[in-house]
Structures are given as structure tokens and as C-alpha cells.
Motif scaffolding. Sequence first.
Motif, PDB file in Angstrom:
ATOM      1  N   LEU A  12    -126.118 -11.197 -19.745  1.00 52.52           N
ATOM      2  CA  LEU A  12    -125.228 -12.248 -19.259  1.00 52.52           C
ATOM      3  C   LEU A  12    -125.990 -13.547 -19.029  1.00 52.52           C
ATOM      4  O   LEU A  12    -125.578 -14.617 -19.477  1.00 52.52           O
ATOM      5  N   GLY A  13    -127.107 -13.450 -18.307  1.00 45.97           N
ATOM      6  CA  GLY A  13    -127.903 -14.651 -18.051  1.00 45.97           C
ATOM      7  C   GLY A  13    -128.543 -15.196 -19.306  1.00 45.97           C
ATOM      8  O   GLY A  13    -128.621 -16.419 -19.497  1.00 45.97           O
ATOM      9  N   TYR A  14    -128.990 -14.299 -20.173  1.00 45.88           N
ATOM     10  CA  TYR A  14    -129.655 -14.723 -21.401  1.00 45.88           C
ATOM     11  C   TYR A  14    -128.673 -15.425 -22.336  1.00 45.88           C
ATOM     12  O   TYR A  14    -128.990 -16.448 -22.946  1.00 45.88           O
ATOM     13  N   SER A  15    -127.478 -14.881 -22.451  1.00 40.79           N
ATOM     14  CA  SER A  15    -126.481 -15.451 -23.355  1.00 40.79           C
ATOM     15  C   SER A  15    -125.984 -16.800 -22.855  1.00 40.79           C
ATOM     16  O   SER A  15    -125.773 -17.722 -23.649  1.00 40.79           O
ATOM     17  N   VAL A  16    -125.785 -16.916 -21.551  1.00 33.49           N
ATOM     18  CA  VAL A  16    -125.296 -18.188 -21.023  1.00 33.49           C
ATOM     19  C   VAL A  16    -126.345 -19.285 -21.192  1.00 33.49           C
ATOM     20  O   VAL A  16    -126.013 -20.463 -21.333  1.00 33.49           O
ATOM     21  N   ASN A  17    -127.620 -18.907 -21.229  1.00 35.02           N
ATOM     22  CA  ASN A  17    -128.673 -19.891 -21.457  1.00 35.02           C
ATOM     23  C   ASN A  17    -128.527 -20.525 -22.836  1.00 35.02           C
ATOM     24  O   ASN A  17    -128.685 -21.741 -22.995  1.00 35.02           O
ATOM     25  N   GLU A  18    -128.213 -19.707 -23.830  1.00 30.39           N
ATOM     26  CA  GLU A  18    -128.002 -20.236 -25.183  1.00 30.39           C
ATOM     27  C   GLU A  18    -126.786 -21.142 -25.219  1.00 30.39           C
ATOM     28  O   GLU A  18    -126.799 -22.194 -25.871  1.00 30.39           O
ATOM     29  N   SER A  19    -125.727 -20.742 -24.511  1.00 31.02           N
ATOM     30  CA  SER A  19    -124.524 -21.577 -24.465  1.00 31.02           C
ATOM     31  C   SER A  19    -124.806 -22.923 -23.816  1.00 31.02           C
ATOM     32  O   SER A  19    -124.316 -23.960 -24.268  1.00 31.02           O
ATOM     33  N   VAL A  20    -125.613 -22.908 -22.747  1.00 31.17           N
ATOM     34  CA  VAL A  20    -125.952 -24.153 -22.044  1.00 31.17           C
ATOM     35  C   VAL A  20    -126.720 -25.098 -22.955  1.00 31.17           C
ATOM     36  O   VAL A  20    -126.488 -26.318 -22.958  1.00 31.17           O
ATOM     37  N   VAL A  21    -127.633 -24.567 -23.757  1.00 36.32           N
ATOM     38  CA  VAL A  21    -128.417 -25.404 -24.668  1.00 36.32           C
ATOM     39  C   VAL A  21    -127.498 -26.083 -25.685  1.00 36.32           C
ATOM     40  O   VAL A  21    -127.606 -27.287 -25.944  1.00 36.32           O
ATOM     41  N   VAL A  22    -126.579 -25.304 -26.274  1.00 33.56           N
ATOM     42  CA  VAL A  22    -125.652 -25.871 -27.260  1.00 33.56           C
ATOM     43  C   VAL A  22    -124.725 -26.886 -26.593  1.00 33.56           C
ATOM     44  O   VAL A  22    -124.494 -27.984 -27.120  1.00 33.56           O
ATOM     45  N   PHE A  23    -124.190 -26.547 -25.427  1.00 29.42           N
ATOM     46  CA  PHE A  23    -123.271 -27.445 -24.722  1.00 29.42           C
ATOM     47  C   PHE A  23    -123.964 -28.743 -24.318  1.00 29.42           C
ATOM     48  O   PHE A  23    -123.361 -29.820 -24.356  1.00 29.42           O
ATOM     49  N   ASP A  24    -125.216 -28.636 -23.920  1.00 25.31           N
ATOM     50  CA  ASP A  24    -125.963 -29.831 -23.539  1.00 25.31           C
ATOM     51  C   ASP A  24    -126.140 -30.770 -24.729  1.00 25.31           C
ATOM     52  O   ASP A  24    -126.040 -31.995 -24.602  1.00 25.31           O
ATOM     53  N   ARG A  25    -126.382 -30.186 -25.914  1.00 26.42           N
ATOM     54  CA  ARG A  25    -126.506 -30.999 -27.120  1.00 26.42           C
ATOM     55  C   ARG A  25    -125.150 -31.591 -27.517  1.00 26.42           C
ATOM     56  O   ARG A  25    -125.094 -32.719 -28.024  1.00 26.42           O
ATOM     57  N   VAL A  26    -124.071 -30.851 -27.258  1.00 24.32           N
ATOM     58  CA  VAL A  26    -122.725 -31.384 -27.517  1.00 24.32           C
ATOM     59  C   VAL A  26    -122.474 -32.615 -26.660  1.00 24.32           C
ATOM     60  O   VAL A  26    -122.015 -33.663 -27.145  1.00 24.32           O
TER      61      VAL A  26
ATOM     62  N   ILE B 271    -124.901 -27.447 -32.988  1.00 20.34           N
ATOM     63  CA  ILE B 271    -125.365 -26.114 -33.373  1.00 20.34           C
ATOM     64  C   ILE B 271    -126.505 -26.204 -34.379  1.00 20.34           C
ATOM     65  O   ILE B 271    -127.525 -25.518 -34.255  1.00 20.34           O
ATOM     66  N   THR B 272    -126.352 -27.069 -35.384  1.00 18.45           N
ATOM     67  CA  THR B 272    -127.376 -27.207 -36.418  1.00 18.45           C
ATOM     68  C   THR B 272    -128.694 -27.691 -35.844  1.00 18.45           C
ATOM     69  O   THR B 272    -129.768 -27.199 -36.222  1.00 18.45           O
ATOM     70  N   SER B 273    -128.643 -28.645 -34.920  1.00 20.99           N
ATOM     71  CA  SER B 273    -129.869 -29.204 -34.360  1.00 20.99           C
ATOM     72  C   SER B 273    -130.592 -28.254 -33.419  1.00 20.99           C
ATOM     73  O   SER B 273    -131.763 -28.488 -33.083  1.00 20.99           O
ATOM     74  N   THR B 274    -129.927 -27.185 -32.987  1.00 24.17           N
ATOM     75  CA  THR B 274    -130.578 -26.218 -32.098  1.00 24.17           C
ATOM     76  C   THR B 274    -130.913 -24.905 -32.800  1.00 24.17           C
ATOM     77  O   THR B 274    -131.373 -23.958 -32.151  1.00 24.17           O
ATOM     78  N   ILE B 275    -130.709 -24.839 -34.114  1.00 26.26           N
ATOM     79  CA  ILE B 275    -130.969 -23.585 -34.838  1.00 26.26           C
ATOM     80  C   ILE B 275    -132.440 -23.197 -34.761  1.00 26.26           C
ATOM     81  O   ILE B 275    -132.785 -22.031 -34.533  1.00 26.26           O
ATOM     82  N   SER B 276    -133.334 -24.167 -34.946  1.00 29.78           N
ATOM     83  CA  SER B 276    -134.763 -23.858 -34.896  1.00 29.78           C
ATOM     84  C   SER B 276    -135.145 -23.290 -33.541  1.00 29.78           C
ATOM     85  O   SER B 276    -135.883 -22.295 -33.445  1.00 29.78           O
ATOM     86  N   ARG B 277    -134.644 -23.920 -32.478  1.00 26.81           N
ATOM     87  CA  ARG B 277    -134.937 -23.436 -31.121  1.00 26.81           C
ATOM     88  C   ARG B 277    -134.376 -22.027 -30.922  1.00 26.81           C
ATOM     89  O   ARG B 277    -135.015 -21.161 -30.305  1.00 26.81           O
ATOM     90  N   THR B 278    -133.183 -21.764 -31.451  1.00 31.67           N
ATOM     91  CA  THR B 278    -132.556 -20.449 -31.315  1.00 31.67           C
ATOM     92  C   THR B 278    -133.388 -19.369 -31.999  1.00 31.67           C
ATOM     93  O   THR B 278    -133.608 -18.293 -31.439  1.00 31.67           O
ATOM     94  N   ILE B 279    -133.878 -19.661 -33.196  1.00 33.52           N
ATOM     95  CA  ILE B 279    -134.683 -18.686 -33.939  1.00 33.52           C
ATOM     96  C   ILE B 279    -135.984 -18.397 -33.206  1.00 33.52           C
ATOM     97  O   ILE B 279    -136.407 -17.232 -33.081  1.00 33.52           O
ATOM     98  N   ILE B 280    -136.640 -19.449 -32.686  1.00 37.36           N
ATOM     99  CA  ILE B 280    -137.900 -19.254 -31.971  1.00 37.36           C
ATOM    100  C   ILE B 280    -137.688 -18.421 -30.707  1.00 37.36           C
ATOM    101  O   ILE B 280    -138.383 -17.428 -30.456  1.00 37.36           O
ATOM    102  N   THR B 281    -136.698 -18.811 -29.903  1.00 38.61           N
ATOM    103  CA  THR B 281    -136.462 -18.146 -28.622  1.00 38.61           C
ATOM    104  C   THR B 281    -136.033 -16.698 -28.801  1.00 38.61           C
ATOM    105  O   THR B 281    -136.634 -15.773 -28.231  1.00 38.61           O
ATOM    106  N   HIS B 282    -135.004 -16.493 -29.598  1.00 36.49           N
ATOM    107  CA  HIS B 282    -134.474 -15.142 -29.767  1.00 36.49           C
ATOM    108  C   HIS B 282    -135.427 -14.274 -30.579  1.00 36.49           C
ATOM    109  O   HIS B 282    -135.499 -13.058 -30.334  1.00 36.49           O
TER     110      HIS B 282
END
Length: 310
Positions: A199-213, A233-244
Amino acid sequence: MEFFRIKNDIPFMRHALVFNIISLITFVLAVIFLATKGLHLSIEFTGGTLMEISYAEAPDLDKIRKKLETEGFTDTQVQNFGSSRDVLIRVPLAKDNETAKVSERVLSALNAADMTKPELKRVEFVGPQVGKELASDGAMALLLVVIGIVLYLAVRFEWRFAISAIIANLHDVVIILGFFAFFQWEFSLPVLAAVLAVLGYSVNESVVVFDRVRETFKKKRGLTTPEVLNHAITSTISRTIITHGCTQMMVTSMLIFGGAALHYFALALTIGILFGIYSSVLVASPLVMWLGVSREQFVKAKVEKQEAVV
């Protein structure tokens, strides 16, 4: 930090309906499995016998598990406790087993095994009432986490983001539980901890995308809402791949080398990470779009001051 940068935005929102139909089907199947099969609860929730046994030398835990299975003890948990020579054995409550004789049968089976003789240190019985309290406490913890996430996102962003994120995160939780119900994997306290972590991990990803929105709405004019979401979403793909990717490497090592004690914990985290990426990007973002997010909600219109007439 970025490994790569994509120049042209990927049109994720063009296929938003397809993604959400897939999510809805998966969610409904998970609910059906939970309703028909239910969760295979561990001894912490159902009650049973707990034994602490000590050996002169470090025993082979797999050999202990196999020996207990041959004696008719199914779903028994065997793990080290304190040191490599101390073993904690949990035997689930069974209708055909008398509680007083369970420890005697287990100790007799271990004495017959091809290992050093075990020394029984303590025996405890965990009643089903304790399990009910743990289940209710776990449900309360899950509810409080959900409420906290909703309040945090509503304050930091806007109510549309809060609703979208919590739907996406609950989507992850229900799917994890659906997997455990379908395959009848054991649901224990470590698995519950993994669900709360997801729950906490998933919401962190949502916050990153929402912040960029929100940032894109403020900085770039002339873009439609789907284009803003695609860019975020596109601009955060690199960060998503690294983190996850880094997180999954650690979880995979637990899944492979962690043994039986960490197997289902790591399995729940793996399912949560994979579906957490999917839901944060391809479920939450379309929901935000359909709820009517727009640039005007983040950028206040400037009010021109009228000059005083002399």
C-alpha cells in the motif's frame, strides 16, 4: 537520475479504457476467488500448537518439514528462532488432533528422524480467539492506512487524485489476496505486513506521477489533460524502472534464498510491485482524467487590479 530519456510522449491515455477493463476483470476475479475459496489462514489466525526445540548442532529445516509431513502434519511452519540450533515449530489446529498429544507426536517424529536428538524448551497453545483478535487488528491497520493515504493525497494534491490513488491501491491489495485465495497459499502475519508495505509502496509511485502531472499543468500551456498525463508518465518511466527494478532484485533474492519463512512474504511483495506499477500508471491516471482534472485547478487566474478613477 535517469538511465534514458524518451523524447516523444507515449500515448498511454489513448488505451486507458482497455487498461481499466483489464483491471476490472482482474479485480472481479480476485473478489470471486476470495468469496468462493477464501484465504488459507496460518496458525496465527486459526490457532494451534507452538513448540520451541533446541539441537546440539544446526539441523536441516527441510528435513524436519519433510519428516513432519510424512507424519501427517500439513502446513506446519518450521523456522530458526534466535540461533541456527534453535527451531520454532508451529502446528495448525486440526479437528482430529488432540492438543495435548500434538507436541508428543511432533517430538516423537523428530526423535525418529536421522538427526541429533532434539530438546524441547517450551510448548504453547495459541487459541482461535487470539487469531480472531489478530485478524480484526490487521483489518483495522489496513483501514487506518487507507484513511491516512486518502487524507494525505487530498491535502497535498486534490480530491480527484486521492480517490484515484486509493482505488488503484485497493485494486493492488485485492489482487494480492485473490492470488492467495486462488492458489490457497498460506496467509500469515508476514504476508499481512507485505500487503501493508505494498500500500505504501504503490502510493509512492502514484505520488511521483501526480506530482509530475501538477508540475506539467503549471509549466506547459496548451496541452490537453490526456497529453499532460502522457507526458507525466513518460517522463517518470526511467525513475520507475530504476526504483522498482532495484526493489524487485532484493525481493527476488528473498524469494529464492530466504527459505520457507520468507517465501510467501516475498511472493506477496512481488505481486504487489508488479501490479503497483500497473495500477499507479495505467489505473490511477485514467481515473484522474475521467474525474475531470484540469489546469485551472492548479493555476489560479490572475485578477487584474482596476486603477482608481480620480
